[in-house]
Design a protein around this motif. Sequence first.
Motif, short mmCIF file in Angstrom:
data_model
loop_
_atom_site.label_atom_id
_atom_site.label_comp_id
_atom_site.label_asym_id
_atom_site.label_seq_id
_atom_site.Cartn_x
_atom_site.Cartn_y
_atom_site.Cartn_z
N ALA A 129 0.84 -1.19 0.00
CA ALA A 129 0.00 0.00 0.00
C ALA A 129 0.88 1.24 0.00
O ALA A 129 2.09 1.16 0.26
CB ALA A 129 -0.93 0.00 1.21
N GLU A 130 0.26 2.36 -0.27
CA GLU A 130 0.97 3.64 -0.42
C GLU A 130 0.41 4.68 0.53
O GLU A 130 -0.81 4.84 0.67
CB GLU A 130 0.84 4.13 -1.86
CG GLU A 130 1.41 5.53 -2.09
CD GLU A 130 1.40 5.91 -3.56
OE1 GLU A 130 1.42 7.12 -3.86
OE2 GLU A 130 1.37 5.00 -4.42
N PHE A 131 1.30 5.42 1.17
CA PHE A 131 0.98 6.58 2.02
C PHE A 131 1.68 7.77 1.41
O PHE A 131 2.89 7.90 1.50
CB PHE A 131 1.46 6.30 3.45
CG PHE A 131 1.39 7.48 4.37
CD1 PHE A 131 0.19 8.13 4.62
CD2 PHE A 131 2.53 7.93 5.03
CE1 PHE A 131 0.12 9.21 5.50
CE2 PHE A 131 2.48 9.00 5.91
CZ PHE A 131 1.27 9.64 6.14
N SER A 132 0.92 8.65 0.74
CA SER A 132 1.59 9.75 0.02
C SER A 132 0.79 11.04 0.01
O SER A 132 0.58 11.65 -1.04
CB SER A 132 1.89 9.32 -1.42
OG SER A 132 0.68 8.97 -2.10
N PRO A 133 0.32 11.51 1.19
CA PRO A 133 -0.29 12.84 1.20
C PRO A 133 0.74 13.88 0.75
O PRO A 133 1.94 13.74 1.03
CB PRO A 133 -0.69 13.04 2.67
CG PRO A 133 0.21 12.11 3.43
CD PRO A 133 0.44 10.94 2.54
N PHE A 134 0.26 14.89 0.04
CA PHE A 134 1.19 15.91 -0.44
C PHE A 134 1.91 16.57 0.73
O PHE A 134 1.37 16.66 1.85
CB PHE A 134 0.45 16.92 -1.30
CG PHE A 134 -0.07 16.32 -2.59
CD1 PHE A 134 0.80 16.02 -3.63
CD2 PHE A 134 -1.41 16.05 -2.76
CE1 PHE A 134 0.33 15.45 -4.81
CE2 PHE A 134 -1.90 15.48 -3.92
CZ PHE A 134 -1.02 15.18 -4.96
N VAL A 135 3.13 17.01 0.49
CA VAL A 135 4.00 17.42 1.60
C VAL A 135 3.44 18.61 2.37
O VAL A 135 3.75 18.77 3.56
CB VAL A 135 5.43 17.73 1.08
CG1 VAL A 135 6.09 16.47 0.54
CG2 VAL A 135 5.41 18.83 0.01
N GLU A 136 2.60 19.42 1.74
CA GLU A 136 2.08 20.61 2.43
C GLU A 136 0.90 20.29 3.34
O GLU A 136 0.46 21.14 4.11
CB GLU A 136 1.68 21.67 1.41
CG GLU A 136 0.47 21.32 0.55
CD GLU A 136 0.85 20.63 -0.76
OE1 GLU A 136 0.03 20.67 -1.69
OE2 GLU A 136 1.97 20.06 -0.82
N TYR A 137 0.38 19.07 3.30
CA TYR A 137 -0.78 18.72 4.12
C TYR A 137 -0.37 18.52 5.57
O TYR A 137 0.68 17.95 5.88
CB TYR A 137 -1.43 17.42 3.62
CG TYR A 137 -2.16 17.54 2.29
CD1 TYR A 137 -2.18 18.73 1.56
CD2 TYR A 137 -2.84 16.46 1.76
CE1 TYR A 137 -2.84 18.83 0.36
CE2 TYR A 137 -3.52 16.54 0.56
CZ TYR A 137 -3.51 17.73 -0.14
OH TYR A 137 -4.18 17.82 -1.33
N GLY A 138 -1.23 18.97 6.47
CA GLY A 138 -1.01 18.77 7.89
C GLY A 138 -1.28 17.34 8.31
O GLY A 138 -1.85 16.54 7.56
N ASP A 139 -0.88 17.01 9.54
CA ASP A 139 -1.00 15.63 10.01
C ASP A 139 -2.44 15.16 10.12
O ASP A 139 -2.73 13.98 9.89
CB ASP A 139 -0.30 15.48 11.36
CG ASP A 139 1.21 15.57 11.26
OD1 ASP A 139 1.74 15.52 10.13
OD2 ASP A 139 1.87 15.70 12.31
N ASP A 140 -3.36 16.04 10.49
CA ASP A 140 -4.76 15.63 10.61
C ASP A 140 -5.30 15.12 9.28
O ASP A 140 -5.97 14.08 9.21
CB ASP A 140 -5.62 16.78 11.12
CG ASP A 140 -5.39 17.07 12.59
OD1 ASP A 140 -4.78 16.23 13.27
OD2 ASP A 140 -5.83 18.14 13.07
N GLU A 141 -5.01 15.88 8.21
CA GLU A 141 -5.45 15.46 6.89
C GLU A 141 -4.68 14.24 6.41
O GLU A 141 -5.25 13.29 5.85
CB GLU A 141 -5.29 16.62 5.90
CG GLU A 141 -5.87 16.35 4.53
CD GLU A 141 -5.87 17.58 3.63
OE1 GLU A 141 -6.33 17.45 2.48
OE2 GLU A 141 -5.42 18.65 4.07
N ALA A 142 -3.37 14.23 6.66
CA ALA A 142 -2.53 13.13 6.20
C ALA A 142 -2.90 11.81 6.89
O ALA A 142 -2.75 10.73 6.31
CB ALA A 142 -1.06 13.45 6.44
#
Length: 330
Positions: free
Chosen positions: A42-55
């Motif tokens: 599986a992949e975990f790849s929230p964009f780097v500018e996203y905060g931890d809550d969203e990520a």
Amino acid sequence: MSLPPLADLLATARVVALPMHTRFRGVDTREALLFEGPQGWAEFSPFVEYGDDEAATWLAAAIDFAWNPQPAPVRDRVPVNATVPAVAAESVADVLARFPGCRTAKVKVAEPGQTLADDIARVRAAREVMGPEGRIRVDANGQWNVDEAEHAVHALAEFDLEYVEQPCATVEELAELRRRVTYMGIPVAADESVRKSSDPLAVARAGAADLLVVKAQPLGGVTHALQIVTAAGLPAVVSSALDTAVGLAQGAALAAALPDLDYDCGLGTASLFLDDVADRRPVDGTLPARRTTPDAAALDRLAASPDRREWWLDRLRRCHEALGGAADAA
């Protein structure tokens, strides 16, 4: 969702950096963290500018895909669209050549620093390549206000648009634009207003869109995304979040499980990369609905730098804790 120990995620975690043919969504190199669970990778790849809550929602989706069986598919292949970044019109044909067999092109518009004239030229070039039978949709990523969007829809209407994606930023703006352009017969699709909202059904309740663009990672996984589509009662297009081949497999699982799939999906984005952890480029305009195992040599070849690896591992730890994991789980 049962949360596995952080140590189980860290045991197989690989951080990769994928170079792109052309800058897309402000990204030249796409970073992602991959890990393997009982069901596969599986992949975990929230964009780097996203905060931890969203990520953390993206991490929940990755854990679900790696640890849990997924909804049963109703199709074994998924039709996909070509994606045209905000390139000069003369480069459009070269971009589309990387998407063999795709009958639909999604063209990025409203790029900061560019003009509507640039958009018109790019969409015209795409129409010339796709021919009269091809399907053209445009994506503004919420960059227009209502008046700008109305003007742009009129200017682009001659190219027989399939729909216009997230022309404005807010649900209220989408609803107003839809009211203004309904007579033209050009549907309005919502992406960010679903993906980044604490209330993804607000779009449907407000009558702000004709269809939804859904993405597995930011919506918490395949099962949750399917629930949103069902509750909204609107047609859905499954798209990627500029995923690696591993993440595209999760998107394909979502598209394969939708009862109805009236639109080609935005899951052909592997063709935007110069290199990837496995080959998930479209074949005859479709992708198989199956999991992806990354190639060991590619994981080594595309490994992120040590400092970026540690940045992603720290992010994984924080997001795991936000999901309810113990801070000292490692």
